[in-house]
Design a protein around this motif. Structure first.
Motif, PDB file in Angstrom:
ATOM      1  N   MET A   1       0.829  -1.196   0.000  1.00 53.27           N
ATOM      2  CA  MET A   1       0.000   0.000   0.000  1.00 53.27           C
ATOM      3  C   MET A   1       0.869   1.254   0.000  1.00 53.27           C
ATOM      4  N   ARG A   2       0.249   2.356  -0.360  1.00 48.91           N
ATOM      5  CA  ARG A   2       0.925   3.643  -0.399  1.00 48.91           C
ATOM      6  C   ARG A   2       0.508   4.468   0.806  1.00 48.91           C
ATOM      7  N   LEU A   3       1.395   5.368   1.220  1.00 51.96           N
ATOM      8  CA  LEU A   3       1.097   6.235   2.353  1.00 51.96           C
ATOM      9  C   LEU A   3      -0.167   7.054   2.104  1.00 51.96           C
ATOM     10  N   SER A   4      -0.385   7.461   0.874  1.00 50.44           N
ATOM     11  CA  SER A   4      -1.557   8.272   0.540  1.00 50.44           C
ATOM     12  C   SER A   4      -2.871   7.530   0.781  1.00 50.44           C
ATOM     13  N   ASP A   5      -2.816   6.195   0.926  1.00 48.73           N
ATOM     14  CA  ASP A   5      -4.022   5.413   1.209  1.00 48.73           C
ATOM     15  C   ASP A   5      -4.513   5.613   2.638  1.00 48.73           C
ATOM     16  N   PHE A   6      -3.748   6.319   3.468  1.00 46.00           N
ATOM     17  CA  PHE A   6      -4.080   6.459   4.879  1.00 46.00           C
ATOM     18  C   PHE A   6      -4.234   7.931   5.258  1.00 46.00           C
ATOM     19  N   ASN A   7      -4.922   8.649   4.404  1.00 43.49           N
ATOM     20  CA  ASN A   7      -5.143  10.068   4.635  1.00 43.49           C
ATOM     21  C   ASN A   7      -6.602  10.314   4.986  1.00 43.49           C
ATOM     22  N   TYR A   8      -6.865  11.379   5.718  1.00 44.99           N
ATOM     23  CA  TYR A   8      -8.232  11.849   5.966  1.00 44.99           C
ATOM     24  C   TYR A   8      -8.163  13.338   6.268  1.00 44.99           C
TER      25      TYR A   8
ATOM     26  N   GLY B   1      -1.227  -6.364   6.767  1.00 45.17           N
ATOM     27  CA  GLY B   1      -0.540  -7.623   6.507  1.00 45.17           C
ATOM     28  C   GLY B   1       0.000  -8.268   7.763  1.00 45.17           C
ATOM     29  N   HIS B   2       0.080  -7.495   8.864  1.00 44.21           N
ATOM     30  CA  HIS B   2       0.565  -8.065  10.118  1.00 44.21           C
ATOM     31  C   HIS B   2      -0.475  -9.021  10.704  1.00 44.21           C
ATOM     32  N   THR B   3      -0.029 -10.159  11.200  1.00 44.06           N
ATOM     33  CA  THR B   3      -0.910 -11.115  11.873  1.00 44.06           C
ATOM     34  C   THR B   3      -0.841 -10.867  13.375  1.00 44.06           C
ATOM     35  N   PHE B   4      -1.958 -10.446  13.961  1.00 45.64           N
ATOM     36  CA  PHE B   4      -1.998 -10.173  15.394  1.00 45.64           C
ATOM     37  C   PHE B   4      -2.139 -11.487  16.154  1.00 45.64           C
ATOM     38  N   ARG B   5      -1.204 -11.743  17.053  1.00 49.74           N
ATOM     39  CA  ARG B   5      -1.199 -12.987  17.824  1.00 49.74           C
ATOM     40  C   ARG B   5      -1.432 -12.760  19.314  1.00 49.74           C
TER      41      ARG B   5
ATOM     42  N   SER C   1       0.156   8.529   9.570  1.00 48.67           N
ATOM     43  CA  SER C   1       1.123   8.298  10.638  1.00 48.67           C
ATOM     44  C   SER C   1       1.305   6.809  10.883  1.00 48.67           C
ATOM     45  N   SER C   2       2.419   6.440  11.498  1.00 47.07           N
ATOM     46  CA  SER C   2       2.672   5.030  11.801  1.00 47.07           C
ATOM     47  C   SER C   2       1.637   4.478  12.767  1.00 47.07           C
ATOM     48  N   LEU C   3       1.099   5.325  13.649  1.00 42.03           N
ATOM     49  CA  LEU C   3       0.084   4.855  14.598  1.00 42.03           C
ATOM     50  C   LEU C   3      -1.237   4.563  13.890  1.00 42.03           C
ATOM     51  N   LEU C   4      -1.588   5.390  12.925  1.00 48.07           N
ATOM     52  CA  LEU C   4      -2.792   5.111  12.138  1.00 48.07           C
ATOM     53  C   LEU C   4      -2.603   3.830  11.316  1.00 48.07           C
ATOM     54  N   LEU C   5      -1.395   3.596  10.820  1.00 53.55           N
ATOM     55  CA  LEU C   5      -1.125   2.354  10.091  1.00 53.55           C
ATOM     56  C   LEU C   5      -1.365   1.143  10.981  1.00 53.55           C
ATOM     57  N   LEU C   6      -0.940   1.228  12.243  1.00 52.84           N
ATOM     58  CA  LEU C   6      -1.142   0.114  13.180  1.00 52.84           C
ATOM     59  C   LEU C   6      -2.626  -0.135  13.416  1.00 52.84           C
ATOM     60  N   VAL C   7      -3.373   0.935  13.673  1.00 48.85           N
ATOM     61  CA  VAL C   7      -4.808   0.786  13.937  1.00 48.85           C
ATOM     62  C   VAL C   7      -5.518   0.212  12.717  1.00 48.85           C
ATOM     63  N   ALA C   8      -5.139   0.678  11.528  1.00 49.05           N
ATOM     64  CA  ALA C   8      -5.749   0.169  10.296  1.00 49.05           C
ATOM     65  C   ALA C   8      -5.408  -1.298  10.071  1.00 49.05           C
TER      66      ALA C   8
ATOM     67  N   ARG D   1      -8.317  -1.042   6.968  1.00 47.63           N
ATOM     68  CA  ARG D   1      -8.173   0.351   6.544  1.00 47.63           C
ATOM     69  C   ARG D   1      -9.511   1.001   6.234  1.00 47.63           C
ATOM     70  N   ASP D   2     -10.369   0.344   5.463  1.00 53.94           N
ATOM     71  CA  ASP D   2     -11.621   0.971   5.054  1.00 53.94           C
ATOM     72  C   ASP D   2     -12.513   1.259   6.254  1.00 53.94           C
ATOM     73  N   LEU D   3     -12.630   0.294   7.169  1.00 56.52           N
ATOM     74  CA  LEU D   3     -13.470   0.498   8.349  1.00 56.52           C
ATOM     75  C   LEU D   3     -12.923   1.625   9.217  1.00 56.52           C
ATOM     76  N   VAL D   4     -11.619   1.651   9.414  1.00 58.43           N
ATOM     77  CA  VAL D   4     -11.021   2.693  10.249  1.00 58.43           C
ATOM     78  C   VAL D   4     -11.226   4.071   9.640  1.00 58.43           C
TER      79      VAL D   4
END
Length: 344
Positions: A1-8, A287-291, A305-312, A317-320
């Protein structure tokens, strides 16, 4: 994904500049991943989402006054932001303005015997400095240092400001963070008591939040992005409780992205948490698998931001981003002193 995919789009007026009068009076957007819906509640409702046997995991790091304003012996104001201690009383620090602060430059700080000497010049305005004092260096820092408020809070924080109390969780114990684990700022002793009364386990771990939490993502291609390392510790008792929780089928509820990063850094492929001290080098994104984490309480984070990437990565991503757009329309307060989101 691109950084621009996580803008609002966020109106500046929604960036909280002050804490609320009561910690637990923040609004809480509860996002249900399975049903892809949300509801508007208050943080005081948080205990009702905790079940018997769940582990509610807190980051007990304590923010220290890492921002210092000093003066060169030759004159001239210099600001130091202490990033991390490389050895006792020797720090990597951001220096502003950096251009005239070279090796050997000495700084003094009004109102104390604290002094700083530059030992090494590094990239991007960073320096290695040695701190000395006629008394305790820690005591001098506490006297003259300022709370390292995030750059989007557009007001000063002085040595005696309210921020000394409010930019700190009520369970902060382990000194070493340059930023607060902000999801934890909403908790009060009364809320923690309500969680315990629901027969959940309250577990503490430590991750010292570093300057990397303020740094923007500097690459458009997210496959090239990495988050700065942060020191964390999970003791044997805490690891045992979390592992018992997971074996029982109950949930691990992470309070904040910092807690999430520590847990996901310490978990093995079988979902077992290993106790110990280490550096969290994990970059969590799509893509991260939460264990280790089943539910997450978090504040609202900066676009791209990196924190928004984690939450997404945790909620999709779409729901967030749809939930964030709702939060903007509903006039939620954003960022460190803002409202929160519970993702279940």
């Amino acid at each position: 994904m691109r950084l621009s995919d996580f803008n609002y789009d966020l109106p500046e007026a929604l960036i909280a500049q002050q804490p609320l009068a009561q910690r637990d009076s923040a609004r809480m957007l509860v996002v249900n991943r399975a049903e892809e819906r949300w509801e508007d509640l208050l943080f005081r409702d948080f205990p009702s989402f905790v079940d018997a046997g769940d582990a509610v995991v807190l980051n007990n790091t304590r923010v220290f006054p890492a921002r210092l304003v000093g003066e060169k012996q030759s004159g001239g104001r210099v600001e130091l932001f202490l990033i991390r201690e490389t050895e006792r009383d020797t720090w990597e620090a951001l220096v502003k303005p950096a251009r005239r602060v070279g090796v050997g430059v000495a700084l003094k700080f009004a109102g104390s015997s604290l002094r700083a000497e530059v030992l090494e010049v590094r990239e991007e305005g960073k320096r290695i400095v040695r701190l000395t004092s006629d008394g305790s260096v820690t005591g001098s820092l506490d006297k003259v240092g300022r709370v390292p408020l995030p750059p989007y809070i557009k007001r000063p924080a002085g040595p005696s400001a309210e921020d000394r109390d409010r930019y700190q969780t009520v369970f902060a114990r382990a000194r070493g963070a340059v930023a607060a684990p902000t999801a934890g700022l909403h908790f009060t002793d009364a809320v923690l008591q309500q969680v315990a009364e629901r027969q959940a386990r309250i577990v503490e771990i430590t991750l010292h939040v570093g300057y990397g939490t303020f740094e923007p993502v500097r690459v458009a291609d997210l496959s090239k992005h990495s988050v700065a390392e942060e020191w964390f510790e999970i003791n044997e008792d805490s690891a045992a409780i979390i592992n018992e929780t997971r074996r029982s089928g109950a949930r691990t509820i992470a309070i904040g992205t910092t807690t999430t990063r520590a847990l996901e850094s310490a978990v093995d492929v079988n979902g077992s948490i290993s106790p110990g001290r280490d550096l969290a080098r994990l970059t969590i994104m799509t893509g991260h698998t939460f264990r280790a984490v089943d539910a997450l309480l978090t504040n609202f984070h900066l676009p791209q931001s990196s924190l928004l990437l984690l939450v997404a990565a945790f909620a999709g991503r779409d729901l967030v981003l749809r939930a964030y757009r709702h939060a903007v329309a509903a006039r939620y307060r954003f960022y460190s002193y803002g409202d929160c989101m519970l993702i279940i």
